[in-house]
Each structure stands twice: as C-alpha cells, then as structure tokens.
Scaffold this motif. Structure first.
Motif, PDB file in Angstrom:
ATOM      1  N   ALA A   1       0.855  -1.192   0.000  1.00 32.57           N
ATOM      2  CA  ALA A   1       0.000   0.000   0.000  1.00 32.57           C
ATOM      3  C   ALA A   1       0.888   1.239   0.000  1.00 32.57           C
ATOM      4  CB  ALA A   1      -0.899   0.029   1.237  1.00 32.57           C
ATOM      5  N   VAL A   2       0.249   2.370  -0.178  1.00 32.44           N
ATOM      6  CA  VAL A   2       0.919   3.642   0.076  1.00 32.44           C
ATOM      7  C   VAL A   2       0.671   3.973   1.542  1.00 32.44           C
ATOM      8  CG1 VAL A   2       1.062   6.083  -0.482  1.00 32.44           C
ATOM      9  CG2 VAL A   2       0.623   4.413  -2.298  1.00 32.44           C
ATOM     10  N   TYR A   3       1.728   4.237   2.267  1.00 37.54           N
ATOM     11  CA  TYR A   3       1.627   4.533   3.688  1.00 37.54           C
ATOM     12  C   TYR A   3       1.746   6.044   3.901  1.00 37.54           C
ATOM     13  CZ  TYR A   3       1.751  -0.369   4.907  1.00 37.54           C
ATOM     14  OH  TYR A   3       1.424  -1.705   5.046  1.00 37.54           O
ATOM     15  N   TYR A   4       0.798   6.579   4.658  1.00 38.74           N
ATOM     16  CA  TYR A   4       0.739   8.003   4.927  1.00 38.74           C
ATOM     17  C   TYR A   4       0.948   8.292   6.414  1.00 38.74           C
ATOM     18  CZ  TYR A   4      -1.526   8.254   0.350  1.00 38.74           C
ATOM     19  OH  TYR A   4      -1.821   8.164  -0.992  1.00 38.74           O
ATOM     20  N   CYS A   5       1.689   9.329   6.656  1.00 36.27           N
ATOM     21  CA  CYS A   5       1.867   9.835   8.005  1.00 36.27           C
ATOM     22  C   CYS A   5       0.851  10.956   8.238  1.00 36.27           C
ATOM     23  CB  CYS A   5       3.288  10.371   8.142  1.00 36.27           C
ATOM     24  SG  CYS A   5       3.659  11.224   9.669  1.00 36.27           S
ATOM     25  N   ALA A   6       0.384  11.074   9.469  1.00 31.52           N
ATOM     26  CA  ALA A   6      -0.575  12.127   9.785  1.00 31.52           C
ATOM     27  C   ALA A   6      -0.311  12.667  11.184  1.00 31.52           C
ATOM     28  CB  ALA A   6      -2.006  11.600   9.691  1.00 31.52           C
TER      29      ALA A   6
END
Length: 119
Positions: A92-97
C-alpha cells in the motif's frame, strides 16, 4: 505551513521488514498524536497505528498487531513505523498524519511512501 515527509518505503519480500519514518517541518506546531494510515489499490485509506504523546499511548490496528510497532519523538514531531513479517496484503501507500488534538480530524498529512511486498 506544516509539512510531513515520509521515508523508508520500498520493495521487500514477504517475511521481510521495513522501517518508515516521518518528520514534520515548517511552522512549529504541537501535535497531540501522530499516526500512520495506508491505502491499497482500489481500497479506502485505513488506519494502521498511532501514538498519543500524553502517556505515550500506542494503538495498532488488529490487522498488523504483533507485526508493526509505532514509536516516535514528541519533541521532534517524528514518528516511526517498524514493520516486520510483512505480507503481500501490506502492500500500500503509507501516509503519516498529525493532529493538534485527539478529538479532531487529522490536520496534516504526508504525501505517502510506497511499500510493496512481493510474495
């Protein structure tokens, strides 16, 4: 303006490990917590893990529990995601938030880093 920059993604074989990093830059802000989300092709973005700075509480999704570990440095607004025993379904594409309070939606998002697990 606050920017979140992820790094550490890549291609790994099933069973392997990766460590993602996310650092905040730009305007100084105080986050209540930071987290990781992911989005696989054709699927909605899903929660992976978060770390709440007060009390250093960590929460991890059931799908990755026991395999992924979140950690970070509050003073540096930096968060990490240690991923072990990777599976093809972790691709997957992993996103930081990051967000200013735990009672609101996520205020800031990174651009994402691709993680591909080959079976």
């Amino acid at each position: 303006q606050v920017q979140l920059v992820e790094s550490g993604g890549g291609l790994v074989q099933a069973g392997g490990s990766l460590r993602l990093s996310c650092a905040a830059s730009g305007r100084t802000f105080t986050s209540a917590d930071m987290g990781w989300f992911r989005q696989a092709p054709g699927k909605e973005r899903e929660f992976v893990a978060r770390i709440q700075w007060s009390g250093e509480i960590t929460i991890v999704a059931d799908s990755v529990k026991g395999r992924f570990t979140i950690s970070g440095d509050n003073a540096k607004n930096t968060v990490y995601l240690e991923m072990n025993s990777l599976k093809a379904e972790d691709t997957a594409v992993y996103y930081c938030a990051a967000r200013r309070t735990i009672w609101t939606t996520w205020d800031y998002w990174g651009q994402g880093t691709q993680v591909t697990v080959s079976s």
